[in-house]
Design a protein around this motif. Structure first.
Motif, PDB file in Angstrom:
ATOM      1  N   LYS A  13       1.352   0.592 -11.591  1.00 34.23           N
ATOM      2  CA  LYS A  13      -0.100   0.515 -11.383  1.00 34.23           C
ATOM      3  C   LYS A  13      -0.486  -0.646 -10.467  1.00 34.23           C
ATOM      4  CE  LYS A  13      -0.717  -2.131 -15.670  1.00 34.23           C
ATOM      5  NZ  LYS A  13      -1.315  -2.106 -17.024  1.00 34.23           N
ATOM      6  N   ASN A  14       0.424  -1.634 -10.281  1.00 31.94           N
ATOM      7  CA  ASN A  14       0.129  -2.774  -9.416  1.00 31.94           C
ATOM      8  C   ASN A  14       0.245  -2.429  -7.941  1.00 31.94           C
ATOM      9  OD1 ASN A  14      -0.346  -4.378 -11.637  1.00 31.94           O
ATOM     10  ND2 ASN A  14       1.752  -5.193 -11.706  1.00 31.94           N
ATOM     11  N   LEU A  15       0.808  -1.291  -7.637  1.00 29.79           N
ATOM     12  CA  LEU A  15       0.834  -0.823  -6.246  1.00 29.79           C
ATOM     13  C   LEU A  15      -0.489  -0.149  -5.940  1.00 29.79           C
ATOM     14  CD1 LEU A  15       4.387   0.786  -5.836  1.00 29.79           C
ATOM     15  CD2 LEU A  15       3.612  -1.395  -4.926  1.00 29.79           C
ATOM     16  N   LEU A  16      -1.096  -0.537  -4.826  1.00 27.44           N
ATOM     17  CA  LEU A  16      -2.356   0.079  -4.420  1.00 27.44           C
ATOM     18  C   LEU A  16      -2.046   1.386  -3.704  1.00 27.44           C
ATOM     19  CD1 LEU A  16      -5.428  -0.337  -4.356  1.00 27.44           C
ATOM     20  CD2 LEU A  16      -5.148  -1.408  -2.101  1.00 27.44           C
ATOM     21  N   LYS A  17      -2.658   2.478  -4.199  1.00 26.26           N
ATOM     22  CA  LYS A  17      -2.418   3.791  -3.598  1.00 26.26           C
ATOM     23  C   LYS A  17      -3.460   4.057  -2.516  1.00 26.26           C
ATOM     24  CE  LYS A  17      -0.183   3.980  -7.635  1.00 26.26           C
ATOM     25  NZ  LYS A  17      -0.209   2.831  -8.565  1.00 26.26           N
ATOM     26  N   GLN A  18      -3.093   4.882  -1.590  1.00 25.15           N
ATOM     27  CA  GLN A  18      -3.999   5.168  -0.477  1.00 25.15           C
ATOM     28  C   GLN A  18      -5.290   5.831  -0.964  1.00 25.15           C
ATOM     29  OE1 GLN A  18      -2.013   7.231   2.679  1.00 25.15           O
ATOM     30  NE2 GLN A  18      -3.250   6.243   4.232  1.00 25.15           N
ATOM     31  N   GLY A  19      -5.199   6.574  -2.032  1.00 24.83           N
ATOM     32  CA  GLY A  19      -6.393   7.228  -2.560  1.00 24.83           C
ATOM     33  C   GLY A  19      -7.350   6.267  -3.240  1.00 24.83           C
TER      34      GLY A  19
ATOM     35  N   LEU B 159       0.861  -1.193   0.000  1.00 25.09           N
ATOM     36  CA  LEU B 159       0.000   0.000   0.000  1.00 25.09           C
ATOM     37  C   LEU B 159       0.893   1.238   0.000  1.00 25.09           C
ATOM     38  CD1 LEU B 159      -2.786   1.350   0.228  1.00 25.09           C
ATOM     39  CD2 LEU B 159      -2.619   1.112   2.715  1.00 25.09           C
ATOM     40  N   LEU B 160       0.698   2.063  -1.008  1.00 25.37           N
ATOM     41  CA  LEU B 160       1.560   3.237  -1.206  1.00 25.37           C
ATOM     42  C   LEU B 160       0.798   4.505  -0.830  1.00 25.37           C
ATOM     43  CD1 LEU B 160       4.346   4.153  -2.355  1.00 25.37           C
ATOM     44  CD2 LEU B 160       3.223   4.364  -4.573  1.00 25.37           C
ATOM     45  N   GLN B 161       1.461   5.395  -0.100  1.00 28.74           N
ATOM     46  CA  GLN B 161       0.776   6.613   0.337  1.00 28.74           C
ATOM     47  C   GLN B 161       0.609   7.615  -0.804  1.00 28.74           C
ATOM     48  OE1 GLN B 161       2.653   8.593   3.611  1.00 28.74           O
ATOM     49  NE2 GLN B 161       0.938   9.957   3.974  1.00 28.74           N
ATOM     50  N   GLU B 162       1.627   7.731  -1.700  1.00 31.59           N
ATOM     51  CA  GLU B 162       1.596   8.737  -2.763  1.00 31.59           C
ATOM     52  C   GLU B 162       0.594   8.356  -3.841  1.00 31.59           C
ATOM     53  OE1 GLU B 162       5.197   7.182  -5.609  1.00 31.59           O
ATOM     54  OE2 GLU B 162       5.709   8.361  -3.834  1.00 31.59           O
ATOM     55  N   ASN B 163       0.193   9.373  -4.618  1.00 33.88           N
ATOM     56  CA  ASN B 163      -0.757   9.158  -5.700  1.00 33.88           C
ATOM     57  C   ASN B 163      -0.163   9.629  -7.020  1.00 33.88           C
ATOM     58  OD1 ASN B 163      -2.978   8.110  -4.190  1.00 33.88           O
ATOM     59  ND2 ASN B 163      -3.351  10.166  -3.409  1.00 33.88           N
ATOM     60  N   ASN B 164      -0.103   8.736  -8.009  1.00 36.18           N
ATOM     61  CA  ASN B 164       0.283   9.083  -9.377  1.00 36.18           C
ATOM     62  C   ASN B 164       1.626   9.816  -9.463  1.00 36.18           C
ATOM     63  OD1 ASN B 164      -2.201   8.013 -10.233  1.00 36.18           O
ATOM     64  ND2 ASN B 164      -3.214   9.962  -9.821  1.00 36.18           N
ATOM     65  N   ARG B 165       2.612   9.295  -8.786  1.00 36.30           N
ATOM     66  CA  ARG B 165       3.966   9.846  -8.893  1.00 36.30           C
ATOM     67  C   ARG B 165       4.549   9.524 -10.264  1.00 36.30           C
ATOM     68  NH1 ARG B 165       8.479  10.955  -5.498  1.00 36.30           N
ATOM     69  NH2 ARG B 165      10.448  10.328  -6.438  1.00 36.30           N
ATOM     70  N   LEU B 166       4.238   8.333 -10.757  1.00 39.05           N
ATOM     71  CA  LEU B 166       4.751   7.874 -12.040  1.00 39.05           C
ATOM     72  C   LEU B 166       3.599   7.506 -12.966  1.00 39.05           C
ATOM     73  CD1 LEU B 166       7.532   5.463 -10.655  1.00 39.05           C
ATOM     74  CD2 LEU B 166       7.847   7.819 -11.434  1.00 39.05           C
ATOM     75  N   GLU B 167       3.956   7.262 -14.231  1.00 40.35           N
ATOM     76  CA  GLU B 167       2.962   6.778 -15.189  1.00 40.35           C
ATOM     77  C   GLU B 167       2.529   5.359 -14.790  1.00 40.35           C
ATOM     78  OE1 GLU B 167       1.564   8.409 -17.651  1.00 40.35           O
ATOM     79  OE2 GLU B 167       2.708  10.225 -17.124  1.00 40.35           O
ATOM     80  N   PRO B 168       1.276   4.977 -15.080  1.00 40.34           N
ATOM     81  CA  PRO B 168       0.783   3.654 -14.650  1.00 40.34           C
ATOM     82  C   PRO B 168       1.633   2.487 -15.150  1.00 40.34           C
ATOM     83  CG  PRO B 168      -1.025   5.036 -15.371  1.00 40.34           C
ATOM     84  CD  PRO B 168       0.225   5.779 -15.700  1.00 40.34           C
TER      85      PRO B 168
ATOM     86  N   LYS C  48      11.858  -6.293  -1.258  1.00 40.65           N
ATOM     87  CA  LYS C  48      11.402  -6.991  -0.063  1.00 40.65           C
ATOM     88  C   LYS C  48      12.600  -7.695   0.555  1.00 40.65           C
ATOM     89  CE  LYS C  48       6.674  -7.869  -1.703  1.00 40.65           C
ATOM     90  NZ  LYS C  48       5.631  -8.903  -1.961  1.00 40.65           N
ATOM     91  N   GLY C  49      13.071  -7.143   1.651  1.00 39.64           N
ATOM     92  CA  GLY C  49      14.282  -7.689   2.258  1.00 39.64           C
ATOM     93  C   GLY C  49      15.478  -7.427   1.361  1.00 39.64           C
ATOM     94  N   ASN C  50      16.177  -8.503   0.993  1.00 41.05           N
ATOM     95  CA  ASN C  50      17.360  -8.367   0.150  1.00 41.05           C
ATOM     96  C   ASN C  50      17.071  -8.643  -1.325  1.00 41.05           C
ATOM     97  OD1 ASN C  50      19.050  -7.759   2.333  1.00 41.05           O
ATOM     98  ND2 ASN C  50      19.338  -9.949   2.802  1.00 41.05           N
ATOM     99  N   GLU C  51      15.797  -8.868  -1.653  1.00 49.66           N
ATOM    100  CA  GLU C  51      15.426  -9.166  -3.022  1.00 49.66           C
ATOM    101  C   GLU C  51      14.556  -8.047  -3.580  1.00 49.66           C
ATOM    102  OE1 GLU C  51      13.561 -12.948  -3.125  1.00 49.66           O
ATOM    103  OE2 GLU C  51      15.375 -14.060  -2.598  1.00 49.66           O
ATOM    104  N   ALA C  52      14.685  -7.821  -4.872  1.00 47.05           N
ATOM    105  CA  ALA C  52      13.899  -6.784  -5.534  1.00 47.05           C
ATOM    106  C   ALA C  52      13.161  -7.404  -6.708  1.00 47.05           C
ATOM    107  CB  ALA C  52      14.805  -5.649  -6.006  1.00 47.05           C
ATOM    108  N   TYR C  53      11.885  -7.035  -6.858  1.00 49.90           N
ATOM    109  CA  TYR C  53      11.039  -7.569  -7.923  1.00 49.90           C
ATOM    110  C   TYR C  53      10.611  -6.419  -8.825  1.00 49.90           C
ATOM    111  CZ  TYR C  53      10.780 -11.383  -4.532  1.00 49.90           C
ATOM    112  OH  TYR C  53      11.096 -12.364  -3.640  1.00 49.90           O
ATOM    113  N   GLN C  54      10.572  -6.684 -10.098  1.00 49.45           N
ATOM    114  CA  GLN C  54      10.170  -5.665 -11.063  1.00 49.45           C
ATOM    115  C   GLN C  54       8.670  -5.787 -11.317  1.00 49.45           C
ATOM    116  OE1 GLN C  54      11.255  -5.414 -15.536  1.00 49.45           O
ATOM    117  NE2 GLN C  54      12.925  -4.319 -14.487  1.00 49.45           N
ATOM    118  N   ILE C  55       7.936  -4.738 -11.058  1.00 50.10           N
ATOM    119  CA  ILE C  55       6.491  -4.723 -11.291  1.00 50.10           C
ATOM    120  C   ILE C  55       6.112  -3.382 -11.907  1.00 50.10           C
ATOM    121  CG2 ILE C  55       5.992  -6.290  -9.361  1.00 50.10           C
ATOM    122  CD1 ILE C  55       5.067  -3.799  -7.771  1.00 50.10           C
ATOM    123  N   SER C  56       4.870  -3.293 -12.373  1.00 46.82           N
ATOM    124  CA  SER C  56       4.365  -2.021 -12.898  1.00 46.82           C
ATOM    125  C   SER C  56       3.910  -1.140 -11.745  1.00 46.82           C
ATOM    126  CB  SER C  56       3.193  -2.253 -13.852  1.00 46.82           C
ATOM    127  OG  SER C  56       3.612  -2.944 -15.003  1.00 46.82           O
TER     128      SER C  56
END
Length: 681
Positions: free
Chosen positions: A160-166, A133-142, A150-158
């Protein structure tokens, strides 16, 4: 040994100049850039005028600034930002949600639907925090990709897949509608709102670190040229890729030249050129300004200014080459002109610019602009003590810089599109810095003990303490000094001498008469003559002593030596003729040396002018009924007598200039003694 010490003492001034010459050369060579000079000028947009050029060694082709900037911008645009996932928040939210269920729902509802409610809330929380859950809204293009760490691993996602607080409200409403718990919508929303909190934040530190790593890994070269390959042919136009290859060869050449094997040879070359340039300046001073050459302080001042400008330019070039024109190089000719003359100022300026050609890039363009600016400085600044003149000249100098730079740019680039506005700002800053010349001249006066026109202007103020004292103690002498000053200034203007200097010298030349004012006829207000009770020899000594007393008074009041010279020389080695003749009436063998001023005789145009004007003005008081012919003969007689006595042998004044001075004095005296009509009573 004694002979050697004696020769050393006699030639100490020469040894000092040799030491100063060597020291200046060493300092300038030390400040020069540590690299060889490419022996070809690269004329962008013009045909290659030299013979075919072949690569002397293997070298890489440098990318242009535009290419490097484009790569950097592409890296920034395509750079994937990092976001940090906090797993601890998820566990904490689940615990808080279970507690909120017991608080929000009534016991009746919980007794029947608690398993369904608890299961729904846990399942919904898992879905919300699946990617975070991300606090910011529309910082980047979808569709923008991000790295979720997550921890020592990083995953590549879009993104838009992050849920924004708004987006939480609409997400929860859709989940509740399909859950069969719609009657409890309000209570469920309250539980979620009281429990949920963002767990994904933008990782600025890692993002910037990764970006800097990519930017630092940019290659500044593209391809290479092998040794012996033809770089450019004679007559081929230097543009595009050819220009970049030549620029790359120049950079590599200058970096390779400065190595241990040829360090001494390059140093020798630099030393020879610097010494030659400084030697030309020294020889110029010796041949055309011998008075300055004999004065070690003045020679030191000239060399100091050159070192100062070279050092200042070196500091600016090392800091940021784009600010090289902020250095107010025109201060050099302004300073030298203020203390010496325009010709010496321009010559020293040109020598300095030639030396700076080793330091700055695009040396031909730089030298052209600076030499033209120096010429404009010399031609426009006529009276530095007038503030308006300095501001006007600075404006003209800045305009010349701008026009010259504009012309060079369109010649090299073929259009005005590449004219950089920021360069014009550096010219303006350099012009403003040139205004610092006035306080700098004041500092130079205090350090080197010299006199500029600005100090002379202050000394010419008749309300100054010393001249006020002269007006009070010897009013006749003060009036005489004013008349002499007016005559001398007019004469100096006629022969292009320093009018301000000779005027100040005239105002102070008789201050020694304050010691015994009544022994000088111009201060005698009664018929009683103080000399009546003295012998001619004693009277002559009192008259002669006013020169010595004047020097003492001037030194006590910190009058510059350049002005004191007028006090020393305004009578030269002439005799006090009136008392000498009187002594000869009783003593035929009276030695003339007892009635002679100690000298020295005048040694400049200005001091010679003062001697003529002083004698003519003083003697003119004896004219009873002046006529035009009488005044002409009177001036001729006095000045010719001074010439016959050899009073002007040491002054660099010509017969033609003396004739012009005579002409001015005759005209001025005729104006002074002009007879007016008698007005009726």
């Amino acid at each position: 040994m004694a002979k050697f010490v004696n020769n050393l003492y006699k030639n100490q001034a020469l040894f000092y100049k040799v030491f100063l010459f060597i020291l200046t050369s060493v300092l300038i060579v030390y400040l020069l850039p540590k690299g060889g000079k490419f022996k070809y000028e690269i004329p962008k947009g013009k045909p290659w005028q030299y013979e075919n050029l072949y690569a002397p060694f293997d070298f890489a082709i440098l990318k242009t600034d535009a290419e490097i900037n484009a790569e950097k911008q592409a890296i920034k645009n395509n750079h994937i930002p990092y976001y940090k996932f906090n797993a601890e928040v998820v566990e904490r939210v689940k615990e808080d949600a279970l507690q909120e269920i017991d608080i929000t729902f009534s016991d009746t509802i919980l007794s029947q639907f608690k398993p369904q409610i608890t299961g729904f809330i846990n399942q919904t929380i898992d879905e919300i925090y699946k990617n975070g859950l991300l606090q910011e809204n529309n910082r980047l293009e979808p569709d923008q990709l991000i790295y979720l760490r997550k921890g020592n691993e990083a995953y590549q996602i879009s993104y838009k897949n992050l849920l924004k607080q708004g987006e939480i409200r609409s997400f929860l409403n859709s989940r509740i509608e399909g859950s069969g718990l719609m009657p409890f919508r309000t209570e469920l929303l309250e539980v979620f709102y009281d429990s949920l909190e963002p767990n994904v934040v933008f990782d600025n530190e890692l993002t910037q670190k990764e970006l800097e790593s990519k930017l630092n890994s940019i290659s500044y070269t593209r391809g290479s040229i092998e040794q012996g390959s033809r770089v450019i042919s004679k007559g081929e136009v230097v543009e595009g890729d050819k220009y970049n290859v030549l620029r790359s060869l120049k950079t590599e050449y200058e970096s390779q030249m400065w190595s241990k094997s040829n360090y001494n040879w390059i140093l020798l070359g630099y030393s020879a050129l610097v010494c030659m340039a400084l030697l030309m300046l020294l020889l110029f001073i010796r041949k055309y300004r011998p008075a300055i050459f004999e004065n070690n302080v003045k020679v030191t001042f000239i060399f100091f200014n050159i070192i100062f400008m070279v050092m200042l330019t070196t500091i600016v070039v090392n800091f940021n080459i784009n600010y090289v024109y902020v250095v107010p190089l025109c201060i050099l000719p302004l300073s030298l002109k203020a203390f010496f003359d325009a010709r010496l100022g321009l010559f020293a300026h040109v020598i300095t610019v030639l030396l700076l050609g080793f330091i700055v890039p695009n040396s031909y363009e730089y030298m052209f602009l600076q030499i033209i600016a120096g010429i404009v400085t010399i031609l426009t600044v006529s009276e530095l003590y007038k503030r308006a003149n300095l501001f006007i000249s600075v404006g003209q100098i800045t305009l010349v810089y701008i026009i010259s730079y504009f012309a060079f740019t369109i010649i090299q680039e073929g259009s005005i599109a590449d004219v950089k506005a920021e360069v014009f700002i550096t010219f303006l800053l350099g012009g403003l810095a040139t205004l610092f010349v006035q306080p700098l001249i004041y500092i130079y006066e205090k350090i080197f003990g010299m006199v500029s026109d600005m100090s002379l202007l202050e000394l010419s103020d008749t309300n100054s303490k010393l001249l006020k004292e002269l007006a009070e103690k010897a009013p006749g002498t003060f009036h005489h000094s004013l008349n002499v000053a007016n005559l001398a200034e007019a004469a100096a203007n006629e022969i292009k001498a320093n009018a301000m200097l000779v005027r100040v010298g005239a105002l102070f030349h008789d201050i020694g008469k304050m010691h015994n004012p009544t022994y000088f006829t111009e201060n005698q207000t009664t018929s009683v003559n103080s000399h009546d009770e003295l012998s001619p020899r004693e009277s002559a000594q009192i008259i002669i002593d006013h020169v010595i007393k004047g020097i003492e008074i001037a030194k006590k009041n910190n009058i510059p030596d350049r002005v004191i010279d007028f006090i020393r020389t305004h009578h030269g080695t002439t005799t006090v003729y009136y008392f000498y003749k009187k002594e000869k009436e009783t003593n035929e063998n009276a030695p003339s040396d007892d009635f002679r001023y100690p000298g020295p005789i005048p040694f400049s145009k200005e001091t010679a002018i003062l001697m003529m004007c002083d004698s003519v003005e003083a003697a003119s008081k004896s004219l009873k009924e002046p006529t035009s012919a009488l005044i002409d003969n009177f001036v001729e007689k006095i000045i010719n007598k001074q010439m016959d006595e050899g009073q002007f042998l040491n002054a660099n004044i010509t017969f033609k200039e003396i004739q012009l001075i005579k002409k001015i004095l005759k005209r001025k005296l005729k104006n002074i003694y002009h007879l007016r009509i008698e007005y009726p009573e």
